[in-house]
Design an enzyme around this catalytic site. Structure first.
Site, PDB file in Angstrom:
ATOM      1  N   GLY A 114      24.368   8.759  -3.045  1.00 38.68           N
ATOM      2  CA  GLY A 114      23.674   7.570  -3.534  1.00 38.68           C
ATOM      3  C   GLY A 114      24.574   6.371  -3.409  1.00 38.68           C
ATOM      4  O   GLY A 114      24.231   5.386  -2.740  1.00 38.68           O
ATOM      5  N   PRO A 115      25.781   6.420  -4.032  1.00 43.70           N
ATOM      6  CA  PRO A 115      26.739   5.345  -3.784  1.00 43.70           C
ATOM      7  C   PRO A 115      27.110   5.353  -2.299  1.00 43.70           C
ATOM      8  O   PRO A 115      27.683   6.329  -1.808  1.00 43.70           O
ATOM      9  CB  PRO A 115      27.930   5.720  -4.670  1.00 43.70           C
ATOM     10  CG  PRO A 115      27.358   6.627  -5.714  1.00 43.70           C
ATOM     11  CD  PRO A 115      26.269   7.390  -5.027  1.00 43.70           C
ATOM     12  N   LEU A 116      26.789   4.318  -1.586  1.00 41.11           N
ATOM     13  CA  LEU A 116      26.873   4.347  -0.128  1.00 41.11           C
ATOM     14  C   LEU A 116      28.303   4.596   0.362  1.00 41.11           C
ATOM     15  O   LEU A 116      29.272   4.098  -0.205  1.00 41.11           O
ATOM     16  CB  LEU A 116      26.336   3.048   0.449  1.00 41.11           C
ATOM     17  CG  LEU A 116      24.834   2.820   0.213  1.00 41.11           C
ATOM     18  CD1 LEU A 116      24.395   1.477   0.778  1.00 41.11           C
ATOM     19  CD2 LEU A 116      24.005   3.944   0.824  1.00 41.11           C
ATOM     20  N   ILE A 187      18.779  -3.329   9.056  1.00 41.84           N
ATOM     21  CA  ILE A 187      18.173  -3.909   7.856  1.00 41.84           C
ATOM     22  C   ILE A 187      18.915  -3.433   6.608  1.00 41.84           C
ATOM     23  O   ILE A 187      19.234  -2.246   6.478  1.00 41.84           O
ATOM     24  CB  ILE A 187      16.676  -3.529   7.745  1.00 41.84           C
ATOM     25  CG1 ILE A 187      15.856  -4.207   8.844  1.00 41.84           C
ATOM     26  CG2 ILE A 187      16.117  -3.892   6.371  1.00 41.84           C
ATOM     27  CD1 ILE A 187      15.753  -5.717   8.718  1.00 41.84           C
ATOM     28  N   HIS A 260      12.404  -1.392   2.719  1.00 42.59           N
ATOM     29  CA  HIS A 260      13.573  -0.640   2.261  1.00 42.59           C
ATOM     30  C   HIS A 260      13.363   0.033   0.908  1.00 42.59           C
ATOM     31  O   HIS A 260      13.458   1.250   0.802  1.00 42.59           O
ATOM     32  CB  HIS A 260      14.796  -1.562   2.178  1.00 42.59           C
ATOM     33  CG  HIS A 260      15.985  -0.925   1.532  1.00 42.59           C
ATOM     34  ND1 HIS A 260      16.817  -0.060   2.203  1.00 42.59           N
ATOM     35  CD2 HIS A 260      16.477  -1.009   0.263  1.00 42.59           C
ATOM     36  CE1 HIS A 260      17.763   0.362   1.381  1.00 42.59           C
ATOM     37  NE2 HIS A 260      17.578  -0.210   0.191  1.00 42.59           N
ATOM     38  N   HIS A 469      51.265  -2.860 -11.732  1.00 47.38           N
ATOM     39  CA  HIS A 469      51.402  -1.421 -11.533  1.00 47.38           C
ATOM     40  C   HIS A 469      51.470  -0.650 -12.853  1.00 47.38           C
ATOM     41  O   HIS A 469      51.758   0.550 -12.848  1.00 47.38           O
ATOM     42  CB  HIS A 469      52.644  -1.125 -10.691  1.00 47.38           C
ATOM     43  CG  HIS A 469      52.445  -1.381  -9.225  1.00 47.38           C
ATOM     44  ND1 HIS A 469      51.990  -2.583  -8.748  1.00 47.38           N
ATOM     45  CD2 HIS A 469      52.612  -0.565  -8.150  1.00 47.38           C
ATOM     46  CE1 HIS A 469      51.912  -2.513  -7.425  1.00 47.38           C
ATOM     47  NE2 HIS A 469      52.264  -1.301  -7.038  1.00 47.38           N
ATOM     48  N   ARG A 515      56.739   8.679 -15.502  1.00 50.19           N
ATOM     49  CA  ARG A 515      57.852   8.465 -14.564  1.00 50.19           C
ATOM     50  C   ARG A 515      59.180   8.779 -15.252  1.00 50.19           C
ATOM     51  O   ARG A 515      60.104   9.297 -14.636  1.00 50.19           O
ATOM     52  CB  ARG A 515      57.836   7.018 -14.082  1.00 50.19           C
ATOM     53  CG  ARG A 515      58.954   6.665 -13.122  1.00 50.19           C
ATOM     54  CD  ARG A 515      59.019   5.161 -12.927  1.00 50.19           C
ATOM     55  NE  ARG A 515      59.935   4.760 -11.885  1.00 50.19           N
ATOM     56  CZ  ARG A 515      60.307   3.515 -11.663  1.00 50.19           C
ATOM     57  NH1 ARG A 515      59.823   2.543 -12.430  1.00 50.19           N
ATOM     58  NH2 ARG A 515      61.141   3.215 -10.699  1.00 50.19           N
TER      59      ARG A 515
END
Length: 659
Positions: A114-116, A187, A260, A469, A515
């Site tokens: 679904g998320p292209l 499209i 669409h 970061h 870390r």
């Protein structure tokens, strides 16, 4: 009209009927790409509707998941367990035909999309897994792993960054059993693609070392069949570019953006059926169409029968490998892992990123199907399997993946690898970069995929690299995601617990690792697999205050406990909470045992956003955290500057007790 055209048009109008009845959905893409989809499902792809779990089936991914009505129509007419009633219930509560395809909900759906762009990366993962298993199990005359991966994508998929990340890596790895069918209809929702997307797609794929097959007309299913067969001869991944018309067959909508994402309308749908020479009846499939698809599936049923016979001979010829096959494809963790005392043995305290590397390699020695890699950070996040070899186009047996600096694709590729079956999968990056792959992690949660995420450099402990970061809000973000476990261990023992939990819980798990060096607590143990537990003993049987935290801040809590007892006669209980999600899954009795409701004085400390901790400290408690960004300085100075100290815990407790 010949039976092939009739079958294609049946798929078209079924999809349009589904969208019309639901009064929502996407009819345009299914109507345009139906000929190519028919060519693949009826002629090009090896799959057996009678057994969607056949191990050597080809995998299909609908990357443009909004075109789900296409996949449901194909599943129905080819004979999967998806009756017409489910098509009529498209997008309705509890149906097997949700708005976008969902793995585990609909028979035959290989992945949730679904998320292209996600589906393209999933397909790359499927293809990688196939090569890994083939390298392990295939022997001369016994190609027990020999299948392909197909994906269908649209213009929108290719515009997403994740798609290029995945396409680039696939070309580098020469995944020649991967074929992408591109629905080139020009499209998107806002109109013609040329307002934003004018690059040469063929040249893009060529630059990424793909085999490019450019068709003149995507409506020519015979040309698509020939292209699929041609793709099987390439030593590269293949893209088949199919120029199509969105909403094909509906004169009022064809080639327009309005096709669409909205129903055609009853009048337009009726005209489309007439134009395509189809029955005006709703949800109608002619008997000869069913018969045609059934005949097309016969070869696939015979292919599975042949594979079953091959595997039976394989078991006789290679019984040890066949036994390993069963172990690799089992979700159960071997006793030699669960009962292995060495997993809990450490000489001294260390950064949890380092102890994670130790545990990972101890597990890799026992679990040969444990594979994974990093987004170009393996030396720093200690995520490489020693002696495991590097996976590449030349070495399909390598266990260490090099994903490059492609976090989003890495996450979605790992989803595909996990979905394929046979592998236990992890990936790694710095915690702050989990933002880049968050959507892939969310998809793993939706699909119950036990992917493991090694996320190091967990806080302001990153130090001089500065605020860019230093993850602050990330713990809250991931903890808010349903069905996702976030482990921030305080020492090596809790790190082991995190891995064992991840390997047995059946959900994705993130290991959030330091870390800087942390102590090794004699009192920490497997109780961490319950998400939270009492670490050490308080100076009196009944505590006056509860101190809770995770990761590196547990050290300051332990120090504060001693000071409170020695100097202020206050009995403090330290509760290590490496995984809030797991703790909240425990019984109410256990939760009460660890955090007795009678103790209202509570202090939580964590080098991250304060929000998640209020559910544990309540209105009367205090949270020492960071609701602001960090700074660039040595880590020790930052922890002191922002109040993550024993002294601050003690003073906060004294304020609470005075109240």
């Amino acid at each position: 009209m010949n039976i092939e055209t009739k079958s294609i048009n049946t798929v078209r109008v079924l999809a349009a009927d589904m969208v019309q009845k639901a009064n929502s959905g996407h009819p345009g893409a299914p109507m345009g790409i139906a000929p190519a989809a028919y060519a693949l499902w009826a002629h090009g792809m090896k799959h057996n509707p009678k057994n969607p779990a056949w191990a050597d089936r080809d995998r299909f991914v609908l990357s443009m998941g909004h075109a789900s009505a296409l996949e449901y129509s194909l599943l129905h007419v080819t004979g999967y367990d998806l009756p017409m009633e489910e098509l009529k219930n498209f997008r309705q509560l509890g149906s097997k035909t949700p708005g976008h395809p969902e793995y585990g909900r609909t028979p035959g759906v290989e992945t949730t999309t679904g998320p292209l762009g996600q589906g393209i990366a999933n397909a790359v993962g499927f293809a990688i897994a196939e090569t890994m298993l083939a390298a392990k199990f295939n022997r001369e005359g016994f190609p027990v792993v020999d299948h392909r991966t197909y994906a269908v994508c649209g213009d929108g998929c290719l515009q997403e960054g994740i798609a290029h990340e995945a396409i680039s890596l696939a070309g580098n790895l020469k995944l020649n059993k991967l074929t992408l069918i591109y629905d080139d209809n020009d499209i998107t929702i806002e109109g013609s693609t040329d307002i934003t997307f004018t690059e040469s797609v063929p040249k893009t794929f060529e630059a990424c070392e793909w085999n490019v097959i450019q068709l003149k007309d995507g409506n020519d299913h015979a040309a698509v069949i020939a292209a699929i067969e041609e793709s099987k001869k390439s030593d590269k991944p293949t893209v088949i570019i199919c120029p199509t018309k969105i909403g094909f067959g509906c004169p009022a909508k064809e080639g327009k953006a309005s096709a669409h994402g909205e129903p055609l309308g009853e009048e337009n749908l009726a005209i489309a059926k007439e134009t395509l020479g189809m029955s005006a009846d709703k949800f109608f499939v002619a008997d000869d169409v069913y018969a045609h698809f059934a005949a097309c599936m016969e070869k696939n049923q015979k292919a599975e029968e042949a594979w079953n016979a091959l595997f039976a001979r394989y078991q006789e010829a290679y019984p040890e490998l066949a036994a390993e096959w069963n172990v690799w494809h089992s979700n159960e963790l071997p006793d030699e892992v669960l009962m292995n005392d060495d997993l809990w043995h450490f000489e001294k305290g260390n950064a949890t990123r380092a102890t994670s590397g130790e545990v990972l390699n101890k597990l890799a020695a026992i679990l040969p199907n444990l594979v994974g890699g990093s987004a170009d950070l393996a030396p720093s996040n200690k995520s490489d399997i020693k002696g495991g070899g590097d996976y590449s186009a030349k070495n399909r047996g390598g266990r260490n993946m090099h994903f490059g600096i492609r976090e989003h694709a890495m996450g979605a590729i790992c989803n595909g690898m996990a979905l394929h079956g046979g592998l236990r999968v992890y990936c790694a990056t710095f915690f702050v970069f989990s933002d880049y792959m968050k959507h892939a992690m969310r998809m793993a949660s939706l699909m119950n995929l036990p992917v493991m995420y090694i996320l190091t450099h967990d806080s302001i402990g990153v130090g001089e690299d500065g605020a860019t970061h230093q993850p602050v809000e990330h713990l809250s973000m991931l903890r808010s995601m349903p069905n996702f476990h976030v482990f921030r261990p305080a020492d090596a023992h809790e790190t082991t617990a995190a891995y064992l939990s991840a390997l047995t819980c059946g959900t994705p798990t993130a290991f959030v690792l330091s870390r800087q060096n942390l102590p090794l607590y004699a009192e920490s143990d497997g109780r961490a697999m319950k998400g939270a537990y009492v670490l050490g003993k308080e100076c009196r049987e009944t505590p006056d205050v509860l101190l809770m935290g995770s990761g590196s801040e547990v050290e300051q809590l332990m120090q504060a406990k001693e000071v409170l007892c020695r100097e202020h006669k206050i009995s403090a209980r330290v509760i290590s909470v490496p995984c809030m999600d797991l703790f909240l899954e425990q019984s109410s009795e256990y939760q009460e045992e660890v955090m007795p409701s009678s103790v209202r004085a509570r202090v939580a400390m964590e080098a991250g956003a304060t929000m998640p901790w209020y559910r544990f400290v309540g209105l009367d408690g205090k949270v020492i955290g960071m609701d602001h960004f960090g700074d660039s300085a040595p880590a020790a100075l930052l922890f002191k500057e922002f109040g993550f100290t024993c002294e601050n815990v003690v003073s906060t407790v004294l304020e609470l007790v005075k109240k």
